[in-house]
Structure formats: structure tokens, C-alpha cells
Write an enzyme that holds these catalytic residues in place. Structure first.
Site, PDB file in Angstrom:
ATOM      1  N   ASP A  27       0.835  -1.200   0.000  1.00 19.56           N
ATOM      2  CA  ASP A  27       0.000   0.000   0.000  1.00 19.56           C
ATOM      3  C   ASP A  27       0.875   1.257   0.000  1.00 19.56           C
ATOM      4  O   ASP A  27       1.969   1.253   0.569  1.00 19.56           O
ATOM      5  CB  ASP A  27      -0.884  -0.033   1.261  1.00 19.56           C
ATOM      6  CG  ASP A  27      -2.075   0.891   1.139  1.00 19.56           C
ATOM      7  OD1 ASP A  27      -2.269   1.494   0.062  1.00 19.56           O
ATOM      8  OD2 ASP A  27      -2.824   1.019   2.125  1.00 19.56           O
ATOM      9  N   ASN A  75     -10.481  -3.374  -6.300  1.00 23.66           N
ATOM     10  CA  ASN A  75      -9.726  -2.388  -7.082  1.00 23.66           C
ATOM     11  C   ASN A  75     -10.404  -2.023  -8.413  1.00 23.66           C
ATOM     12  O   ASN A  75     -10.057  -1.011  -9.037  1.00 23.66           O
ATOM     13  CB  ASN A  75      -8.291  -2.867  -7.356  1.00 23.66           C
ATOM     14  CG  ASN A  75      -7.374  -2.750  -6.153  1.00 23.66           C
ATOM     15  OD1 ASN A  75      -6.404  -3.483  -6.018  1.00 23.66           O
ATOM     16  ND2 ASN A  75      -7.669  -1.811  -5.242  1.00 23.66           N
TER      17      ASN A  75
HETATM   18  C1  FPP Z   1      -1.780   0.217  -3.316  1.00 24.45           C
HETATM   19  O1  FPP Z   1      -1.341   1.535  -3.439  1.00 24.45           O
HETATM   20  C2  FPP Z   1      -1.294  -0.576  -4.414  1.00 24.45           C
HETATM   21  C3  FPP Z   1      -2.077  -1.188  -5.334  1.00 24.45           C
HETATM   22  C4  FPP Z   1      -3.545  -1.112  -5.353  1.00 24.45           C
HETATM   23  C5  FPP Z   1      -1.513  -1.945  -6.426  1.00 24.45           C
HETATM   24  C6  FPP Z   1      -0.281  -2.732  -6.097  1.00 24.45           C
HETATM   25  C7  FPP Z   1       0.363  -3.000  -7.378  1.00 24.45           C
HETATM   26  C8  FPP Z   1       1.674  -2.959  -7.625  1.00 24.45           C
HETATM   27  C9  FPP Z   1       2.722  -2.765  -6.621  1.00 24.45           C
HETATM   28  C10 FPP Z   1       2.136  -3.098  -9.027  1.00 24.45           C
HETATM   29  C11 FPP Z   1       1.711  -4.355  -9.755  1.00 24.45           C
HETATM   30  C12 FPP Z   1       2.339  -5.580  -9.204  1.00 24.45           C
HETATM   31  C13 FPP Z   1       2.913  -6.543  -9.945  1.00 24.45           C
HETATM   32  C14 FPP Z   1       3.250  -7.824  -9.296  1.00 24.45           C
HETATM   33  C15 FPP Z   1       3.248  -6.374 -11.346  1.00 24.45           C
HETATM   34  P1  FPP Z   1      -2.417   2.680  -3.575  1.00 24.45           P
HETATM   35  O2  FPP Z   1      -2.564   3.004  -5.019  1.00 24.45           O
HETATM   36  O3  FPP Z   1      -3.682   2.260  -2.910  1.00 24.45           O
HETATM   37  O4  FPP Z   1      -1.722   3.810  -2.783  1.00 24.45           O
HETATM   38  P2  FPP Z   1      -2.407   4.977  -1.970  1.00 24.45           P
HETATM   39  O5  FPP Z   1      -3.241   4.334  -0.892  1.00 24.45           O
HETATM   40  O6  FPP Z   1      -1.245   5.745  -1.436  1.00 24.45           O
HETATM   41  O7  FPP Z   1      -3.238   5.769  -2.955  1.00 24.45           O
END
Ligand code: FPP
Length: 247
Positions: A27, A75
Site C-alpha cells: 500500500d 480495485n
Molecule cells: C496500493 O497503493 C497498491 C495497489 C492497489 C496496487 C499494487 C500494485 C503494484 C505494486 C504493481 C503491480 C504488481 C505486480 C506484481 C506487477 P495505492 O494506489 O492504494 O496507494 P495509496 O493508498 O497511497 O493511494
């Protein structure tokens, strides 16, 4: 308000008990990007970089299995553009990193209902997991369109079907029967669940599997998480006393 009790990570000790299975709620990509006045995609790209660093470090440390929450069933609620970006990063990750995973003897798994993705991506994922299926080394499970409650509902449906078809008695439904049908059935028991970015929630991730896992909430944003932060997390795990309901 920022939660007060996210764990401070102390420097890693020299030798600590190693968790067999570590899961991570990655996250904070968006906040990482916002702090730098960059688009959210830049945060996700750095998030993929962190996936590389951390999975390599996990293998080097001898962790048997890592499960990463890359796309939750919730998501889909994000703007279409961001969903598309995340799918694009996944495609790119498979193209660029699969050879390394095959070479490194990694067994790639996917948990979650990834068959809802576009057919070409489903084919890529199937091909990728297929290419590592003869491997015998560390497990890397990526959670894609994963939601723990849907996973458990699927298990309940399958058990009901078996009882209806006379393949199983109601009395045979025990915790092991449920475990055997979870997406994680061939992974070791979950020892450590880490969430980055200071949030302290499980967000529908591995709810059953986390029954006896140690939970570690760290303030580090996912793109900043690296080999050093992982070893600090492992050290924090080593300092926990696990009792599994005993004394
Ligand atoms: C949360 O950060 C992250 C996600 C919803 C996506 C996680 C995906 C990756 C790290 C990349 C894809 C992975 C692979 C294995 C190719 P957020 O966007 O919710 O952050 P925030 O809460 O700060 O907005």
C-alpha cells in the site's frame, strides 16, 4: 488521522527465526507519487520495482513463500485508466521478469479470480505459471482480483456441491477440508502479514489464512520498501512470541 501504533522498525538482528510464508499488502503507491507531484502511475511503477527488490531479497533470505496483494477484487472501483495502468504493469512484469523467475527456480502462483481479466492477460498468466510449474524452489503467489470473502464463498459452494452429490458427508466438513480448497492450498501456513503505508486493515486479504499470522503494520510506503526494510520486518517477526492459543 495517521494511526499511532504502526510498528517502528528497528535494525535487523544477525539471526532471527525465519517465517516460512510472508504476505504483503503493498500500500502507498499513490501517496508516494503524490508527495513527489507525480502521476499515480509513477508510484505503481516504483511499486513494481519494489516487488522485484523484495522478492529477490526474500529468496536470498530463504523465505519459502511470498504472497503479494497486487489487485484486489475491490480495485475495479478505481478509475478505468488506473485499472488499465495496473493491468499494463502486470503484462510488462510478466514479459520482463518471467525468464528470471524460471531461471531462479521460482514457482509462480496466482490466487484470486484472475479469469475475469481480459483473455490475452489470462493466457499470459496461464503461460507464466505453466512455465514455472516444473520448478521446485521458492513460491511467489500474486493475488489478482483476489478477495478473501469471495474465496471462502467459493469453498462453501464447492463443499455444498460435494455433499449434494454424495461425495462427502456434512460431518467431513472440517478446517482441513476448507484449507484444501483455498487458493492457497499448496502454500505453507502464513506466518507474517505485512501492510505498508501506516494503514491498519486487512482489506479482505487472506482472512482465513491470517488466523495465527503475526501482523506487522509499517509506515514505509510500498515503493520505498526494499531488502533492508524486509530484513527489519523479519527481525520484528523474530521478536514476537507465537503461542497459537497456548501459553
Ligand atoms: C496500493 O497503493 C497498491 C495497489 C492497489 C496496487 C499494487 C500494485 C503494484 C505494486 C504493481 C503491480 C504488481 C505486480 C506484481 C506487477 P495505492 O494506489 O492504494 O496507494 P495509496 O493508498 O497511497 O493511494
Amino acid at each position: 488521522m495517521k494511526p499511532a501504533a504502526a510498528t517502528d522498525l528497528a535494525p535487523a538482528a544477525a539471526t532471527v527465526a525465519l517465517p516460512r510464508h510472508v504476505a504483503i499488502i503493498m500500500d502507498g503507491n499513490g501517496r508516494w507519487a503524490k508527495k513527489r507531484h507525480l502521476p499515480r502511475l509513477a508510484g505503481h511503477k516504483m511499486g513494481v520495482e519494489a516487488v522485484r527488490k523484495v522478492t529477490r531479497a526474500g529468496r536470498a533470505m530463504g523465505i519459502e513463500a511470498m504472497t503479494l496483494y497486487a489487485f484486489s477484487s475491490e480495485n475495479w472501483r478505481r478509475p478505468e485508466e488506473e485499472v488499465g495502468d495496473l493491468m499494463g504493469l502486470l503484462r510488462h512484469f510478466i514479459r520482463s521478469d518471467l525468464d528470471e523467475l524460471v531461471r531462479e527456480n521460482v514457482r509462480l502462483r496466482v490466487i484470486g479470480d484472475y479469469r475475469r481479466f481480459s483473455p490475452d492477460l489470462v493466457a499470459m498468466i496461464d503461460d507464466a505459471t505453466g512455465r514455472t510449474s516444473a520448478n521446485t524452489g521458492p513460491l511467489l503467489a500474486i493475488a489478482l482480483n483476489y478477495g478473501s470473502q469471495a474465496e471462502l464463498a467459493g469453498v462453501a459452494q464447492e463443499l455444498a456441491r460435494r455433499v449434494r452429490d454424495g461425495a462427502m458427508a456434512i460431518e467431513d466438513i472440517d478446517t482441513q477440508a476448507i484449507e484444501n480448497l483455498l487458493d492457497t492450498h499448496d502454500l505453507p501456513p502464513l506466518d507474517l502479514l505485512i501492510r505498508t503505508s501506516g494503514e491498519q486493515r486487512l482489506s479482505n486479504f487472506l482472512l482465513w489464512q491470517a488466523a495465527y499470522a503475526e501482523l506487522l503494520f509499517v509506515d514505509t510506503l510500498w515503493p520505498d520498501f526494499d531488502a533492508e526494510t524486509l530484513s527489519q520486518a523479519i527481525a520484528a517477526f523474530g521478536r514476537r512470541q507465537r503461542r497459537f492459543g497456548g501459553l
